[in-house]
Design an enzyme around this catalytic site. Sequence first.
Site, PDB file in Angstrom:
ATOM      1  N   LYS A  53       0.815  -1.222   0.000  1.00 32.03           N
ATOM      2  CA  LYS A  53       0.000   0.000   0.000  1.00 32.03           C
ATOM      3  C   LYS A  53       0.850   1.276   0.000  1.00 32.03           C
ATOM      4  O   LYS A  53       0.432   2.301  -0.528  1.00 32.03           O
ATOM      5  CB  LYS A  53      -0.936   0.000   1.208  1.00 32.03           C
ATOM      6  CG  LYS A  53      -2.004  -1.091   1.182  1.00 32.03           C
ATOM      7  CD  LYS A  53      -3.030  -0.861   0.086  1.00 32.03           C
ATOM      8  CE  LYS A  53      -4.158  -1.884   0.153  1.00 32.03           C
ATOM      9  NZ  LYS A  53      -5.072  -1.771  -0.999  1.00 32.03           N
ATOM     10  N   GLU A  55      -9.917   5.485   3.040  1.00 34.18           N
ATOM     11  CA  GLU A  55     -10.708   4.372   3.571  1.00 34.18           C
ATOM     12  C   GLU A  55      -9.722   3.262   3.918  1.00 34.18           C
ATOM     13  O   GLU A  55      -8.617   3.232   3.385  1.00 34.18           O
ATOM     14  CB  GLU A  55     -11.697   3.887   2.508  1.00 34.18           C
ATOM     15  CG  GLU A  55     -11.146   2.869   1.494  1.00 34.18           C
ATOM     16  CD  GLU A  55     -10.065   3.425   0.562  1.00 34.18           C
ATOM     17  OE1 GLU A  55      -9.938   4.655   0.463  1.00 34.18           O
ATOM     18  OE2 GLU A  55      -9.348   2.610  -0.067  1.00 34.18           O
ATOM     19  N   SER A  85       1.839  -9.587  -0.765  1.00 33.90           N
ATOM     20  CA  SER A  85       1.503  -8.159  -0.689  1.00 33.90           C
ATOM     21  C   SER A  85       1.664  -7.549   0.690  1.00 33.90           C
ATOM     22  O   SER A  85       1.821  -6.343   0.819  1.00 33.90           O
ATOM     23  CB  SER A  85       0.081  -7.946  -1.189  1.00 33.90           C
ATOM     24  OG  SER A  85      -0.815  -8.761  -0.463  1.00 33.90           O
TER      25      SER A  85
END
Lengths: 256, 394
Positions: free
Chosen positions: B85, B107, B374
């Site tokens: 991210k 969010e 990830s």
Amino acid sequence: MSKIAEAFQGKKAFIAYLMAGDPDLATSAEYILAAQEAGADLIEIGIPFSDPIAEGEVIQQAGIRALKAGARLDRIFEMVTSLQGKIRAPIVFMTYLNPVFVYGYDRFFKKCRDIGVCGIIIPDLPFEQQQEAADPAAEYGIEVIALVAPTSSERISRIAKDAKGFIYLVSSLGVTGVRNEIKTDIRARVEELRAVTSLPIAVGFGISTPEQAAEYSQYADGVIVGSAIVSLIGEYGGKARGPLKEYIANMKAALR
Amino acid sequence: MEFGFYGSYGGQYVPETLMSAIQELEQAYEYFKGDPGFRRELDLLLQNYAGRPSLLYYAENLTKNVGGAKIYLKREDLNHTGSHKINNVLGQTLLARRMGKKRIIAETGAGQHGVAAATAAALMGLECEVFMGKEDMERQALNVFRMELLGARVHQVTSGTMTLKDAVNEAMREWSRRVDDTLYVLGSVMGPHPYPMMVRDFQRVIGTELKKQMLEREGRLPDAVVACVGGGSNAMGAFYDFITDSSVRLIGCEAAGRGIESGQHAATIAKGSLGVLHGMKSLFCQDEYGQIDPVYSISAGLDYPGIGPEHAYLHDTGRARYVPVTDEEAVQAFEYLSRQEGIIPALESAHGVAYAVKLARELEKDQIVAVCLSGRGDKDVAAIARYKGGDLYE
């Protein structure tokens, strides 16, 4: 002249928003007629959607109540059909694009025409994407109402150019809901719009008091009230008829 | 492609109040993405702050134990803040600062995007507010506290299903209240144009590095690239540079929860249909009246009823394939990778690992499967304990 435009003829229009199916469909049919009796000139019927990103808490909750009470699209159509012969005020739907898109544009707008709905307001369908719905709507004579926001600035003239029915002037930033103070210069916005359109202009978002109705109807052709009406229904449930009529009559009387 | 459409998916379906902000972002992004100064600043941050390039790790124990194709892990879990991210967030927060914004909002589902946003905001001196579903705050309590430590305000979202979908709704509502000084830093390849394109561009570094590292190590491309898909940002980033390499299979792993026939899943490609939500036309889990279904996954980051429009397009064209992976398979992979390699993956990433193991078993020993790992799994330890019947709380 379209039936929607007629609602603004020779008077300032009071536009009432009610959520279909809140508290249940039979009662909302009764409340729609009560709103007309109390003086509403145009009725917006909300079709509940699971994810209403332009709504504040009050209308979100009404949508949840309606969906829980089984306000599915086919039943909402039946409820509106039951109004035929009793309702004179033009009806427009207000909902989000997905329920319309998934039902199918042609099928949806044909149904609207068949049951006497004149227009539709779709908050998540901006001008740039509008054609996909506006073209099929036009085929059935359904007017897609354009929204103009405080942030629209140079977009105003393009939005107004293709607008139908009336212009929905969004009074404030943010989502629907009662506001004590509206900071936007409504008068200036209405004047800007007058320069680019001859359609009637109605102001909505945040309006709840007769004082606000009196003030904005000096400049605009009508005011739209949603959350204040919906919260009465939220409060009184199946016994909201009296308070609803009294509230709408007071608001209508305040229009200048 | 025209106006942010990927085939029939994409677009800009947002309220008029947000249109000027979306267009301002679109213009700013178009300008800055070609600006050498912006690019340099971002590259330096990715190197010196996020820790890129991330390792490409040959999982030798896992490979031997599985007994099939070689399994490589692209270690996005080693990035600062513990997931992919940060790649996107550094890009968007830098853009926010260049645009003169004072505040970012975000969010978050699992909390990884929220933590990354709070981190970048702290670094760049911007205010940060994060919207997170009540249910997710409970299952990811540690990440909530991390965000607060970083100076962000976390808003509990109690509307709808109280998960990622509702957090997006609430972030969009908040953005419409304050467009002037705020940028909505969206965490996945979803939402209205330009987000799907911009987030893909910022995440593309995963695949670019993977390709280069694989060529250096093996002198060839992998046979498959596997990644988990919620909205789909790590998958899109890992896939993008391989799209024109037709020999490379691209496989996205969706959350099948308790099974795609159980009604409790978030498998959008397997079970979804065309619709419009969160500013985009794409595939969504919904009913016949266009009401969005409540979805379910053990992993908060995959618990989303839609998928990014470009994934829907890659699915349509057949270039990428999307497979469902259940909670049970993900938890097994979580434990398996932990024990075989000493690497605890995020539950989201474990969905990718689960399928990669399955695929590797079917392939030959000289073939290669690359999995995008990830994120790291520290945040999920308590959830796994609860899944296994324990009552560990953070």
